[in-house]
Design an enzyme around this catalytic site. Structure first.
Site, PDB file in Angstrom:
ATOM      1  N   PRO A 132       0.825  -1.221   0.000  1.00 12.10           N
ATOM      2  CA  PRO A 132       0.000   0.000   0.000  1.00 12.10           C
ATOM      3  C   PRO A 132       0.855   1.266   0.000  1.00 12.10           C
ATOM      4  O   PRO A 132       0.490   2.261  -0.622  1.00 12.10           O
ATOM      5  CB  PRO A 132      -0.813  -0.134   1.296  1.00 12.10           C
ATOM      6  CG  PRO A 132      -0.889  -1.607   1.548  1.00 12.10           C
ATOM      7  CD  PRO A 132       0.409  -2.178   1.046  1.00 12.10           C
ATOM      8  N   GLY A 133       2.011   1.231   0.654  1.00  9.14           N
ATOM      9  CA  GLY A 133       2.831   2.444   0.751  1.00  9.14           C
ATOM     10  C   GLY A 133       4.003   2.506  -0.198  1.00  9.14           C
ATOM     11  O   GLY A 133       4.767   3.476  -0.168  1.00  9.14           O
ATOM     12  N   SER A 136       6.256   1.824  -7.058  1.00 11.35           N
ATOM     13  CA  SER A 136       7.412   2.136  -7.929  1.00 11.35           C
ATOM     14  C   SER A 136       8.711   2.082  -7.130  1.00 11.35           C
ATOM     15  O   SER A 136       9.738   1.610  -7.624  1.00 11.35           O
ATOM     16  CB  SER A 136       7.253   3.547  -8.509  1.00 11.35           C
ATOM     17  OG  SER A 136       6.016   3.684  -9.162  1.00 11.35           O
ATOM     18  N   GLU A 246       9.721  -9.831 -16.834  1.00 12.37           N
ATOM     19  CA  GLU A 246       8.326  -9.389 -16.705  1.00 12.37           C
ATOM     20  C   GLU A 246       8.039  -8.287 -17.739  1.00 12.37           C
ATOM     21  O   GLU A 246       7.013  -8.296 -18.422  1.00 12.37           O
ATOM     22  CB  GLU A 246       8.149  -8.863 -15.271  1.00 12.37           C
ATOM     23  CG  GLU A 246       6.758  -8.499 -14.906  1.00 12.37           C
ATOM     24  CD  GLU A 246       6.610  -8.143 -13.410  1.00 12.37           C
ATOM     25  OE1 GLU A 246       7.377  -8.676 -12.572  1.00 12.37           O
ATOM     26  OE2 GLU A 246       5.723  -7.343 -13.106  1.00 12.37           O
ATOM     27  N   ARG A 272     -18.565  -0.528 -41.983  1.00  8.23           N
ATOM     28  CA  ARG A 272     -19.394   0.560 -41.464  1.00  8.23           C
ATOM     29  C   ARG A 272     -19.445   1.743 -42.435  1.00  8.23           C
ATOM     30  O   ARG A 272     -18.395   2.166 -42.937  1.00  8.23           O
ATOM     31  CB  ARG A 272     -18.801   1.017 -40.123  1.00  8.23           C
ATOM     32  CG  ARG A 272     -19.496   2.174 -39.483  1.00  8.23           C
ATOM     33  CD  ARG A 272     -20.804   1.770 -38.863  1.00  8.23           C
ATOM     34  NE  ARG A 272     -21.484   2.906 -38.267  1.00  8.23           N
ATOM     35  CZ  ARG A 272     -22.732   2.864 -37.827  1.00  8.23           C
ATOM     36  NH1 ARG A 272     -23.439   1.755 -37.909  1.00  8.23           N
ATOM     37  NH2 ARG A 272     -23.283   3.928 -37.305  1.00  8.23           N
ATOM     38  N   GLU A 371       6.748   6.592 -16.282  1.00 12.96           N
ATOM     39  CA  GLU A 371       7.711   7.589 -15.778  1.00 12.96           C
ATOM     40  C   GLU A 371       8.954   6.914 -15.212  1.00 12.96           C
ATOM     41  O   GLU A 371      10.076   7.427 -15.338  1.00 12.96           O
ATOM     42  CB  GLU A 371       7.059   8.455 -14.682  1.00 12.96           C
ATOM     43  CG  GLU A 371       5.909   9.329 -15.163  1.00 12.96           C
ATOM     44  CD  GLU A 371       4.567   8.604 -15.210  1.00 12.96           C
ATOM     45  OE1 GLU A 371       4.528   7.361 -15.051  1.00 12.96           O
ATOM     46  OE2 GLU A 371       3.538   9.276 -15.419  1.00 12.96           O
TER      47      GLU A 371
HETATM   48  C1  LIG Z   1      -4.085  -4.977 -12.009  1.00 13.90           C
HETATM   49  C2  LIG Z   1      -2.751  -4.887 -11.348  1.00 13.90           C
HETATM   50  C3  LIG Z   1      -1.998  -6.022 -11.170  1.00 13.90           C
HETATM   51  C4  LIG Z   1      -0.767  -5.959 -10.508  1.00 13.90           C
HETATM   52  N1  LIG Z   1      -0.085  -7.120 -10.242  1.00 13.90           N
HETATM   53  C5  LIG Z   1       0.979  -7.068  -9.403  1.00 13.90           C
HETATM   54  C6  LIG Z   1       1.584  -8.260  -8.924  1.00 13.90           C
HETATM   55  O1  LIG Z   1       1.206  -9.368  -9.310  1.00 13.90           O
HETATM   56  N2  LIG Z   1       2.593  -8.157  -8.031  1.00 13.90           N
HETATM   57  C7  LIG Z   1       3.054  -6.945  -7.580  1.00 13.90           C
HETATM   58  O2  LIG Z   1       3.950  -6.931  -6.763  1.00 13.90           O
HETATM   59  N3  LIG Z   1       2.513  -5.795  -8.029  1.00 13.90           N
HETATM   60  C8  LIG Z   1       1.481  -5.827  -8.901  1.00 13.90           C
HETATM   61  N4  LIG Z   1       0.907  -4.669  -9.345  1.00 13.90           N
HETATM   62  C9  LIG Z   1       1.418  -3.389  -8.850  1.00 13.90           C
HETATM   63  C10 LIG Z   1       2.114  -2.526  -9.891  1.00 13.90           C
HETATM   64  O3  LIG Z   1       3.357  -3.076 -10.254  1.00 13.90           O
HETATM   65  C11 LIG Z   1       2.222  -1.128  -9.266  1.00 13.90           C
HETATM   66  O4  LIG Z   1       0.909  -0.587  -9.269  1.00 13.90           O
HETATM   67  C12 LIG Z   1       3.184  -0.231 -10.018  1.00 13.90           C
HETATM   68  O5  LIG Z   1       4.504  -0.658  -9.845  1.00 13.90           O
HETATM   69  C13 LIG Z   1       3.072   1.234  -9.541  1.00 13.90           C
HETATM   70  O6  LIG Z   1       3.149   1.326  -8.146  1.00 13.90           O
HETATM   71  P1  LIG Z   1       2.031   2.153  -7.330  1.00 13.90           P
HETATM   72  O7  LIG Z   1       0.701   1.674  -7.801  1.00 13.90           O
HETATM   73  O8  LIG Z   1       2.337   2.069  -5.907  1.00 13.90           O
HETATM   74  O9  LIG Z   1       2.205   3.617  -7.863  1.00 13.90           O
HETATM   75  P2  LIG Z   1       3.170   4.734  -7.224  1.00 13.90           P
HETATM   76  O10 LIG Z   1       4.528   4.175  -7.010  1.00 13.90           O
HETATM   77  O11 LIG Z   1       2.477   5.370  -6.093  1.00 13.90           O
HETATM   78  O12 LIG Z   1       3.235   5.757  -8.417  1.00 13.90           O
HETATM   79  C14 LIG Z   1       2.082   6.511  -8.797  1.00 13.90           C
HETATM   80  C15 LIG Z   1       2.440   7.337  -9.988  1.00 13.90           C
HETATM   81  O13 LIG Z   1       3.428   8.280  -9.603  1.00 13.90           O
HETATM   82  C16 LIG Z   1       4.277   8.542 -10.688  1.00 13.90           C
HETATM   83  N5  LIG Z   1       5.665   8.186 -10.342  1.00 13.90           N
HETATM   84  C17 LIG Z   1       6.092   7.214  -9.517  1.00 13.90           C
HETATM   85  N6  LIG Z   1       7.434   7.188  -9.452  1.00 13.90           N
HETATM   86  C18 LIG Z   1       7.858   8.193 -10.256  1.00 13.90           C
HETATM   87  C19 LIG Z   1       9.137   8.688 -10.626  1.00 13.90           C
HETATM   88  N7  LIG Z   1      10.275   8.127 -10.162  1.00 13.90           N
HETATM   89  N8  LIG Z   1       9.202   9.748 -11.474  1.00 13.90           N
HETATM   90  C20 LIG Z   1       8.074  10.313 -11.947  1.00 13.90           C
HETATM   91  N9  LIG Z   1       6.836   9.888 -11.649  1.00 13.90           N
HETATM   92  C21 LIG Z   1       6.732   8.832 -10.820  1.00 13.90           C
HETATM   93  C22 LIG Z   1       3.777   7.670 -11.861  1.00 13.90           C
HETATM   94  O14 LIG Z   1       2.874   8.393 -12.657  1.00 13.90           O
HETATM   95  C23 LIG Z   1       3.051   6.559 -11.143  1.00 13.90           C
HETATM   96  O15 LIG Z   1       2.105   5.910 -11.957  1.00 13.90           O
HETATM   97  C24 LIG Z   1      -0.279  -4.715 -10.073  1.00 13.90           C
HETATM   98  C25 LIG Z   1      -1.025  -3.540 -10.294  1.00 13.90           C
HETATM   99  C26 LIG Z   1      -2.245  -3.611 -10.911  1.00 13.90           C
HETATM  100  C27 LIG Z   1      -3.032  -2.343 -11.080  1.00 13.90           C
END
Ligand SMILES: Cc1cc2nc3c(=O)[nH]c(=O)nc-3n(C[C@H](O)[C@H](O)[C@H](O)COP(=O)(O)OP(=O)(O)OC[C@H]3O[C@@H](n4cnc5c(N)ncnc54)[C@H](O)[C@@H]3O)c2cc1C
Length: 383
Positions: A132-133, A136, A246, A272, A371
């Site tokens: 959750p926290g 990326s 991956e 169409r 990003e």
């Molecule tokens: C349907 C689905 C399936 C998934 N399956 C898996 C899985 O099987 N296992 C697993 O571990 N994870 C899984 N994920 C997680 C996925 O890998 C993460 O959602 C992704 O890595 C982004 O992390 P976050 O959602 O925490 O976004 P955050 O890290 O909070 O980032 C949010 C946004 O901030 C911006 N951002 C972040 N970092 C930077 C940067 N350095 N510079 C500029 N902008 C930035 C980007 O726009 C980014 O989209 C899944 C996600 C989804 C939605």
């Protein structure tokens, strides 16, 4: 089309034919229902294991087919034809995300215990990185695995875990030195029937609806020290290696998905009519197709060359990152243009294009957001 590409041998094409026959007969007819149900049966894994499709490029001694890495492209391309991105993604998690690190970093006992049944499709795997926290920022994870005698005690949460509700085991990424970032991470193989492992939520998603996505909780979960995968505190490097496979498989799936939605849309616009002409006769439509095909061909060429380099033993991280970025962006842009070309019908659930549009959006976030990919490429370039 991909089938005539010089990269592929007669052996690849034979594998392609058998996967295509399976997809057309055993997956495609059920795709609509599985999308509506928000789930598909675990038997898909067992059946694909039986047919050898979950271990195409894995050694025969572990139940694989002993074929080359390019079969990853063939599998991704043929799975895209199943009509449900969720099924393709769930299968990729099993055979391109979870099992390669067990083969590369696992002990013989771990390979027998987790890799062999995963390739056979009798045990389903999931990969637990995101929390959750921290998504990326992998080094920012908070889940802890603290050594206690010959066990580790794990506490923490994971989110967005594909296959997480159905998994028999989890490839877990956790902090073994919580005060450290990159140098304090380790990987573990965790059976999901371990006391303290909880699926707290099944998440509802915009796309990839037939795949399950879980939120997990580890509450004083004790796992044997022998479940450590690879070296202790080297898990960040190990998981970065995993992410390359991956990302490349995501690129392959994106190219294939983009081509399919383009082909379907071409058939639609030829049929169409508007203003007394076929929609395909408008010059702006022709240009859209020309642009889309050019983008797909470029993304596919980069993806194929990158896979070929990996097959030759190279580790082309920048190129993998570029392929993932270009292919997944292309897929979404193509799906969006194709939805536009369908007009109002494109926005209706009964037309497949909306699913391509919803499903393709994910890959620009998952396995590394655009990003993060751009940051990485710039860093490799020394910019
Ligand atoms: C349907 C689905 C399936 C998934 N399956 C898996 C899985 O099987 N296992 C697993 O571990 N994870 C899984 N994920 C997680 C996925 O890998 C993460 O959602 C992704 O890595 C982004 O992390 P976050 O959602 O925490 O976004 P955050 O890290 O909070 O980032 C949010 C946004 O901030 C911006 N951002 C972040 N970092 C930077 C940067 N350095 N510079 C500029 N902008 C930035 C980007 O726009 C980014 O989209 C899944 C996600 C989804 C939605």
């Amino acid at each position: 089309m991909t089938t005539s590409h010089p990269l592929f041998t007669d052996d690849h094409e034979a594998i392609r034919r058998s996967i295509r026959a399976f997809v057309e007969k055993e997956l495609r007819p059920h795709a609509e229902q599985w999308e509506r149900d928000g789930d598909f049966p675990d038997d898909v894994f067992r059946r694909m294991g039986e047919l050898g499709f979950l271990g195409l490029h894995f050694p025969t001694e572990y139940g694989g087919q002993g074929a080359d890495y390019l079969t990853m492209l063939v599998l991704a391309e043929e799975m895209a034809r199943c009509g449900s991105g969720g099924v393709s993604m769930a299968v990729s998690v099993q055979c391109e995300y979870v099992t390669p690190p067990i083969l590369k970093f696992g002990t013989e006992t771990q390979k027998q215990g987790w890799l062999v049944p995963a390739i056979a499709g009798t045990r389903i795997g999931a990969l637990g990185i995101t929390e959750p926290g921290a998504g990326s920022d992998v080094a920012g994870i908070a889940t802890r695995a603290i050594r206690d005698g010959d066990e580790y005690v794990v506490n923490g949460r994971k989110i967005f875990i594909t296959n997480g509700c159905r998994a028999d085991f989890l490839l877990l990424v956790a902090k073994t030195r919580p005060e450290q970032r990159h140098d304090g991470i380790s990987l573990f193989l965790v059976d999901t029937d371990t006391r303290g492992f909880h699926v707290t939520r099944r998440l509802d998603k915009v796309g990839m609806r037939s795949s399950d996505t879980a939120e997990l909780l580890f509450d004083d979960m004790r796992i044997p020290a022998s479940n450590l995968l690879g070296e202790e505190n080297q898990g960040f490097r190990h998981i970065m290696w995993e992410l390359q496979g991956e990302r490349l498989s995501a690129a392959a799936a994106a190219c294939a998905g983009a081509q399919l939605v383009l082909d379907d849309t071409l058939a639609y616009v030829r049929d169409r009519e508007a203003f007394g002409r076929r929609v395909s006769d408008f010059q702006s439509t022709k240009h859209k197709f020309a642009e889309m095909q050019t983008m797909i061909d470029a993304a596919r060429a980069l993806t194929y060359e990158t896979a070929w380099r990996v097959e030759r033993g190279e580790y082309p991280v920048q190129q993998i990152t570029e392929a993932k970025l270009l292919a997944t962006r292309t897929h979404f842009q193509v799906a969006d243009t194709c939805l536009q070309l369908h007009g109002g019908y494109g926005y209706m659930m009964e037309f497949g294009v909306q699913r391509a549009w919803r499903d393709s959006r994910l890959a620009r976030i998952g396995a590394g957001a655009d990003e993060v990919m751009l940051d990485y490429i710039a860093r490799q370039m020394g910019v």
